[in-house]
Each structure stands twice: as C-alpha cells, then as structure tokens.
Write a protein that holds these residues in place. Structure first.
Motif, PDB file in Angstrom:
ATOM      1  N   LEU A 141      28.277 101.395 112.696  1.00  0.00           N
ATOM      2  CA  LEU A 141      29.255 100.633 111.927  1.00  0.00           C
ATOM      3  C   LEU A 141      30.612 100.917 112.549  1.00  0.00           C
ATOM      4  N   GLY A 142      31.413  99.885 112.759  1.00  0.00           N
ATOM      5  CA  GLY A 142      32.739 100.084 113.347  1.00  0.00           C
ATOM      6  C   GLY A 142      32.730 100.229 114.842  1.00  0.00           C
ATOM      7  N   ASP A 143      31.589  99.994 115.494  1.00  0.00           N
ATOM      8  CA  ASP A 143      31.529 100.162 116.945  1.00  0.00           C
ATOM      9  C   ASP A 143      30.581  99.124 117.571  1.00  0.00           C
ATOM     10  N   TYR A 144      31.173  98.110 118.166  1.00  0.00           N
ATOM     11  CA  TYR A 144      30.403  96.967 118.653  1.00  0.00           C
ATOM     12  C   TYR A 144      30.762  96.650 120.099  1.00  0.00           C
ATOM     13  N   ALA A 145      29.815  96.034 120.810  1.00  0.00           N
ATOM     14  CA  ALA A 145      30.121  95.528 122.151  1.00  0.00           C
ATOM     15  C   ALA A 145      29.615  94.090 122.219  1.00  0.00           C
ATOM     16  N   LEU A 146      30.481  93.195 122.657  1.00  0.00           N
ATOM     17  CA  LEU A 146      30.111  91.776 122.709  1.00  0.00           C
ATOM     18  C   LEU A 146      29.075  91.539 123.807  1.00  0.00           C
ATOM     19  N   VAL A 147      28.005  90.830 123.451  1.00  0.00           N
ATOM     20  CA  VAL A 147      26.953  90.488 124.426  1.00  0.00           C
ATOM     21  C   VAL A 147      27.107  89.037 124.866  1.00  0.00           C
ATOM     22  N   GLY A 148      27.409  88.169 123.936  1.00  0.00           N
ATOM     23  CA  GLY A 148      27.581  86.754 124.265  1.00  0.00           C
ATOM     24  C   GLY A 148      28.173  86.024 123.075  1.00  0.00           C
ATOM     25  N   GLU A 149      28.780  84.870 123.346  1.00  0.00           N
ATOM     26  CA  GLU A 149      29.367  84.092 122.243  1.00  0.00           C
ATOM     27  C   GLU A 149      29.374  82.620 122.630  1.00  0.00           C
ATOM     28  N   THR A 150      29.744  81.770 121.687  1.00  0.00           N
ATOM     29  CA  THR A 150      29.780  80.347 122.018  1.00  0.00           C
ATOM     30  C   THR A 150      31.044  80.039 122.830  1.00  0.00           C
ATOM     31  N   VAL A 151      30.878  79.144 123.783  1.00  0.00           N
ATOM     32  CA  VAL A 151      32.046  78.746 124.581  1.00  0.00           C
ATOM     33  C   VAL A 151      32.690  77.490 123.990  1.00  0.00           C
ATOM     34  N   ASP A 152      32.055  76.898 122.992  1.00  0.00           N
ATOM     35  CA  ASP A 152      32.675  75.720 122.343  1.00  0.00           C
ATOM     36  C   ASP A 152      32.449  75.770 120.829  1.00  0.00           C
ATOM     37  N   ASP A 153      31.545  74.929 120.310  1.00  0.00           N
ATOM     38  CA  ASP A 153      31.347  74.894 118.854  1.00  0.00           C
ATOM     39  C   ASP A 153      30.530  76.091 118.367  1.00  0.00           C
ATOM     40  N   ALA A 154      30.796  76.516 117.134  1.00  0.00           N
ATOM     41  CA  ALA A 154      29.902  77.465 116.464  1.00  0.00           C
ATOM     42  C   ALA A 154      28.666  76.682 116.016  1.00  0.00           C
ATOM     43  N   ILE A 155      27.555  77.387 115.831  1.00  0.00           N
ATOM     44  CA  ILE A 155      26.312  76.681 115.486  1.00  0.00           C
ATOM     45  C   ILE A 155      26.426  75.964 114.133  1.00  0.00           C
ATOM     46  N   GLY A 156      27.063  76.600 113.155  1.00  0.00           N
ATOM     47  CA  GLY A 156      27.218  75.965 111.838  1.00  0.00           C
ATOM     48  C   GLY A 156      28.088  74.717 111.927  1.00  0.00           C
ATOM     49  N   GLU A 157      29.100  74.803 112.799  1.00  0.00           N
ATOM     50  CA  GLU A 157      29.987  73.663 113.043  1.00  0.00           C
ATOM     51  C   GLU A 157      29.176  72.501 113.627  1.00  0.00           C
ATOM     52  N   ALA A 158      28.241  72.811 114.548  1.00  0.00           N
ATOM     53  CA  ALA A 158      27.389  71.768 115.133  1.00  0.00           C
ATOM     54  C   ALA A 158      26.523  71.126 114.050  1.00  0.00           C
ATOM     55  N   PHE A 159      25.944  71.965 113.156  1.00  0.00           N
ATOM     56  CA  PHE A 159      25.164  71.411 112.032  1.00  0.00           C
ATOM     57  C   PHE A 159      26.051  70.490 111.197  1.00  0.00           C
ATOM     58  N   ASP A 160      27.281  70.945 110.912  1.00  0.00           N
ATOM     59  CA  ASP A 160      28.182  70.155 110.066  1.00  0.00           C
ATOM     60  C   ASP A 160      28.567  68.837 110.738  1.00  0.00           C
ATOM     61  N   LYS A 161      28.815  68.883 112.069  1.00  0.00           N
ATOM     62  CA  LYS A 161      29.226  67.663 112.770  1.00  0.00           C
ATOM     63  C   LYS A 161      28.078  66.666 112.884  1.00  0.00           C
ATOM     64  N   VAL A 162      26.878  67.169 113.169  1.00  0.00           N
ATOM     65  CA  VAL A 162      25.723  66.265 113.251  1.00  0.00           C
ATOM     66  C   VAL A 162      25.450  65.653 111.872  1.00  0.00           C
ATOM     67  N   ALA A 163      25.603  66.461 110.828  1.00  0.00           N
ATOM     68  CA  ALA A 163      25.397  65.949 109.466  1.00  0.00           C
ATOM     69  C   ALA A 163      26.381  64.803 109.195  1.00  0.00           C
ATOM     70  N   ARG A 164      27.594  64.974 109.670  1.00  0.00           N
ATOM     71  CA  ARG A 164      28.612  63.944 109.459  1.00  0.00           C
ATOM     72  C   ARG A 164      28.235  62.658 110.194  1.00  0.00           C
ATOM     73  N   LEU A 165      27.706  62.813 111.418  1.00  0.00           N
ATOM     74  CA  LEU A 165      27.268  61.638 112.177  1.00  0.00           C
ATOM     75  C   LEU A 165      26.164  60.892 111.433  1.00  0.00           C
ATOM     76  N   LEU A 166      25.371  61.653 110.665  1.00  0.00           N
ATOM     77  CA  LEU A 166      24.260  61.036 109.923  1.00  0.00           C
ATOM     78  C   LEU A 166      24.684  60.673 108.495  1.00  0.00           C
ATOM     79  N   HIS A 167      25.993  60.769 108.218  1.00  0.00           N
ATOM     80  CA  HIS A 167      26.540  60.466 106.889  1.00  0.00           C
ATOM     81  C   HIS A 167      25.928  61.332 105.800  1.00  0.00           C
ATOM     82  N   LEU A 168      25.669  62.595 106.138  1.00  0.00           N
ATOM     83  CA  LEU A 168      25.175  63.546 105.131  1.00  0.00           C
ATOM     84  C   LEU A 168      26.369  64.291 104.556  1.00  0.00           C
ATOM     85  N   ARG A 169      26.136  65.007 103.459  1.00  0.00           N
ATOM     86  CA  ARG A 169      27.240  65.689 102.776  1.00  0.00           C
ATOM     87  C   ARG A 169      27.621  66.988 103.461  1.00  0.00           C
ATOM     88  N   TYR A 170      28.854  67.450 103.202  1.00  0.00           N
ATOM     89  CA  TYR A 170      29.321  68.746 103.673  1.00  0.00           C
ATOM     90  C   TYR A 170      28.985  69.801 102.624  1.00  0.00           C
TER      91      TYR A 170
END
Ligand code: KG4
Ligand code: ZN
Length: 334
Positions: free
Chosen positions: A149-178
């Motif tokens: 706890l309190g001691d982390y090392a980054l292994v990898g991260e997103t270079v653009d959208d977060a995964i939840g953001e991608a779910f939210d954007k695709v949902a919007r394209l399909l006219h689904l709710r937020y």
C-alpha cells in the motif's frame, strides 16, 4: 480508529465511516446520474453545483447510518485527486472545514489507489506483494505493480481513451443512456460477439499500454455504413475491449511473476469481464471489489486513509487538490 471518508472527484458525492481500514459502518453515495444523463456525459459545472447541494446531507446520512457523532471521528479523509478540479475542491474544502472545526487530523488520498484498495479491504486472506493492480474506470485505465500500500510502479496505461470512456462513447453512438457501461453489457447479452471483427489497439513497443480510440472509431464507421445490428455492435465491441484487457493483464502477470491480480474501478462491475478472467486464468488469484465498492464511493477513501495515516501521518490544512495525481511511490529504497 474511526475514519470519515469524503469522495467528490467526479459525479458522485459520497461519505462513509470506516473503522480500522476495513469495517464499513456506513457508505452513502449520492449519485448524479440523473443530472448528466441528458448530456450523455458528465458536465463539470453541473457536477460541482450538485456536490455543493448534497455534501452536507450526505455527510449527515453517513453519520446517522453509522450511528456515530462527528465528535467520535478520529480522522477526516478525502480524495484529493485525480479528478475534476471544481468537484475535488468541494470535497477537500468540506474536509478541511471539518478538520479545523473538530480539531481532527486531515489526510488526502489518491482516488485510483483507493479503487484498488476497495478489493484489498474486502478480502480476509492476505495478499502476497508484489501483485498486479488493474484499474479500469471511466477516467483511467492502467496496470501497476503493487509493492505495498502506498508503493506502486506503473506497468502500462491508456494512451488515449479510458476503457469506461470507450463504453460510454459507444453507448452514445448507439443512443443508449449514460453511463454506457451497464447499457452496453445488457444489450450485448442478445448480440453476436463475433459479428464484427473489432479489436483493441496495440501501442508500438509498449505491450502493456492500451488504446481504445481506434476501436471506438471502428464502431463509428460500422454505424455510419448503415444497416447494422445494435446488439451485435455492443457484443462485438465489448468482446474486443474486454479481451484486450484480459490478454494484456495475463501477459503482464506472467512477465512480472504475479500470482494475484487486484482489480478496481467502475468497469470491473462488468460480469462478462469477471467470467472471461475466470475462464482464461483459473489458477490465478483475482481480487474484485464487491459491487457496492465498484463505482466511486467513500468507503474505499476512508479505508485507504487509515493505512496512509499510519504510514505518513496527517496532511497540513494547506493541502491542495490535484487533477492529475500519480500513484504514490515510496521514497526509501526497499
Ligand atoms: O470508477 P468509476 O465509477 O468512475 C471513475 O473513476 O471514472 O467508473 C465509471 C465507469 C463509467 O465509464 C461506466 O460506464 C463504467 O464505469 N461501467 C461499466 C459497467 N458499469 C460501470 N463498464 C462496463 N460494464 C459495466 N457493467
Ligand atoms: Zn473512480
């Protein structure tokens, strides 16, 4: 030790009372979903105003549910970042006011670290460090080595959208709710996950980094081409995004020799994701947050703060918010 936690990094106002880092006496979440739904995403200015309106009632409810008085609280904990600046300021200033008025110590913690702690605080069996931490939320997607706890090392991260953001954007394209994640998961149940050949993105020379913007664009083009099946789109998108997470996570766990994987963040509410891991890696120990600690909440803030306070003591009243806040690293050589 009784810790009062306050969370206001994005679009939930939350207060919780937690004893000794793990015993949740109350966990109250005032969701703003109704407010942002018509815009298809979080509107920061509206989020701030709602935080101001509901923070005191949420605090009162959390004390009442815990059957505790303010005077009994030993430590005031708050998520100081990462998040939306205006939203963070409401929680931090509430915490400072309480700390000053009650003469109780104040501590700020990292919201992302708290998402991972939500899984750790919910297990009785000790976890062997280092283990792999996987954060999958609306604002963040990252893999870290958890040394402690309190001691982390980054292994990898997103270079653009977060995964939840991608779910939210695709949902919007399909006219689904937020928020779109649960809507996509529901629609995907009746769809063909292999109908469209969507794939998660790869980042050159960075096997543990993520990229979801190409996947989102592929969905957009498929929709623009017309004559598509929404359920098949949802299922194929979800399959592509989740398989990408599963394969990168398992490769990283094997690369770093981790026996356990700790998950955190809103997207871990996805049952298909949990099933995929159970099938792909039955021998690995996977720690998932219980559903009530999956989305933004203050129990994870109060719980984590207990340990942070033992380790580094209180923060001064000059503590500021940080919209971008890296996970903590221990300064001392191990
Ligand atoms: O952790 P969280 O509450 O907030 C951030 O810190 O960002 O995560 C919210 C995200 C949203 O993008 C939402 O669509 C996603 O988590 N989410 C899901 C599911 N439930 C929530 N994504 C996929 N499947 C779900 N069942
Ligand atoms: Zn979060």
């Amino acid at each position: 030790m009784l810790v009062l936690g306050i969370e206001s990094t994005c679009d939930e106002t939350a207060c919780a009372v937690v004893r000794d880092g793990c015993e949740i006496l109350s966990n109250v979440i005032a969701s703003q979903m109704d407010l942002h739904q018509m815009y298809g995403g979080v509107v920061p200015e509206l989020a701030c105003r709602r935080h101001v309106d509901v923070i005191i009632p949420t605090l009162k409810e959390s004390l009442a549910e815990a059957q505790r008085q303010l005077a009994e609280i030993d430590l005031i904990a708050v998520a100081r970042g990462p998040g939306l600046v205006g939203a963070l300021l409401i929680g931090l200033n509430a915490a400072k006011a309480l700390s000053l008025a009650l003469a109780k110590p104040l501590i700020g913690v990292n919201h992302i670290e708290a998402h991972l702690y939500a899984s750790l605080m919910s297990t009785e069996e000790p976890v062997t460090f280092p283990c792999l931490g996987v954060v999958l939320s609306g604002g963040h997607t990252a893999m870290v080595l958890i040394h402690n706890l309190g001691d982390y090392a980054l292994v990898g991260e997103t270079v653009d959208d977060a995964i939840g953001e991608a779910f939210d954007k695709v949902a919007r394209l399909l006219h689904l709710r937020y928020p779109g994640g649960p809507e996509i998961e529901r629609l995907a149940q009746s769809g063909d996950a292999w109908r469209y050949p969507f794939k998660g993105g790869r980042v050159k020379d960075k096997p543990f980094d993520f990229s979801f913007s190409g996947l989102k664009t592929a969905v957009l083009y498929t929709i623009q081409a017309g004559n598509f099946c929404p359920a098949d789109i949802a299922a194929s998108f979800q399959r592509a995004a989740l398989q990408d997470v599963v394969s990168k996570t398992l490769t990283a766990a094997s690369h770093y020799g981790c026996q356990s994987i700790v998950f955190g963040g809103g997207v871990t509410a996805n049952q298909t994701l949990r099933t995929l891991f159970a099938k792909a890696a039955p021998a690995l120990r996977t720690l998932w947050p219980p559903l009530r600690l999956t989305l933004d909440n203050a129990a994870m803030i109060a719980g984590l703060a207990y340990h942070a306070y033992q380790r580094r003591g209180a923060d001064p009243l000059t503590l500021d918010v940080q919209t971008r806040l890296p996970l903590p690293v221990q300064r001392h050589p191990r």
